[in-house]
Design an enzyme around this catalytic site. Structure first.
Site, PDB file in Angstrom:
ATOM      1  N   TYR A 156       0.847  -1.200   0.000  1.00  0.00           N
ATOM      2  CA  TYR A 156       0.000   0.000   0.000  1.00  0.00           C
ATOM      3  C   TYR A 156       0.879   1.244   0.000  1.00  0.00           C
ATOM      4  CZ  TYR A 156      -2.729   3.869   1.824  1.00  0.00           C
ATOM      5  OH  TYR A 156      -3.282   5.111   2.018  1.00  0.00           O
ATOM      6  N   ALA A 158       3.947   1.499  -0.943  1.00  0.00           N
ATOM      7  CA  ALA A 158       4.680   1.575  -2.205  1.00  0.00           C
ATOM      8  C   ALA A 158       3.803   2.126  -3.320  1.00  0.00           C
ATOM      9  CB  ALA A 158       5.209   0.200  -2.587  1.00  0.00           C
TER      10      ALA A 158
END
Length: 255
Positions: A156, A158
């Site tokens: 998430y 990233a």
């Protein structure tokens, strides 16, 4: 409850807001409508969008799943066919998912990036000719975790880091067209995101308490507080601001 009365005037402007069925997206769509804009509110649930638009004459609901093939182009076409222009694209729709390394799957990664990265990219692509004509702007909604670690939900984080880098790159690429691209990175904000991630209610409440304790201002944010800054970033009067990531998190980034 925090109220955000917009100072900006968007009379006659056309705005697309994704994820408009709840939370930050709902508050943003309503704020643009109060500021005089024609707003196309995008989301998967027609009933939630109807609630967002209640008593807001400038709001039109457009239920669609942005991960469906052709959906981003359909969204932009719907706005431009109805109002003949597009001035602002707010890429707010996104998914939160807990996915520790030990539980990481290809399908999980693909689903996260499809909504958090691919859909905003395809919306920007479809909107580009109209934004060029209007010399408009794009506002991407990231997260404070787009630039800080989030153990247990690294993918998430990233995906939001990717959105922030898209913001900077698009800002440079589109500057010659007069299109400004900025992002807002909210900290923990009251919304349905944790529940939508499938967490039990007691876990959600524990996470909220833990987050509030870490925030220097001592509380989670309200959607209207975030929406107010989205309008400021999109304001045509904000003429010399592009490629910026504005973190609004009650001071969490300082800890």
């Amino acid at each position: 409850m925090v109220s955000a009365q917009p100072l900006e005037d968007f009379t006659g402007k056309v705005v697309v807001v994704t994820g408009a069925g709840s939370g930050i997206g709902r508050a943003t769509a309503r704020a643009f409508a109060r500021a005089g804009a024609h707003v196309l509110g995008v989301g998967r649930r027609a009933d939630a969008l109807a609630e967002t638009g209640a008593d807001h004459a400038g709001f039109v609901a457009h239920p669609v799943d942005l991960c469906d093939p052709g959906a981003p182009a359909d969204v932009i076409d719907a706005a431009t066919r109805r109002w003949g222009r597009l001035d602002v694209l707010v890429n707010n729709a996104g998914a939160t998912r807990l996915m520790p390394v030990a539980e990481t799957t290809a399908d999980g990664i693909t689903a996260l990036f499809a909504l958090n990265v691919t859909a905003p990219s395809l919306l920007a692509h479809a909107a580009l000719p109209h934004l060029r004509h209007a010399r408009g702007s794009i506002v991407n909604v990231s997260s404070t975790y787009g630039h800080r670690p989030l153990p247990g939900a690294a993918h998430y984080a990233a995906s939001k880091a990717a959105l922030e880098h898209l913001t900077r790159s698009w800002a440079v690429e589109l500057a010659a067209d007069g299109i400004r691209v900025n992002a807002l990175a909210p900290g923990p904000t009251e919304s349905q995101a944790l529940a939508a991630a499938g967490l039990p209610e007691e876990t959600v409440e524990q996470i909220k308490r833990t987050e509030a304790a870490r925030i220097p201002l001592g509380r989670r944010g309200e959607p209207a507080e975030v929406a107010a800054w989205i309008l400021r970033l999109a304001d045509p009067a904000t003429t010399w601001l592009t490629g910026q990531i504005l973190t609004i998190d009650g001071g969490l980034e300082l800890t």
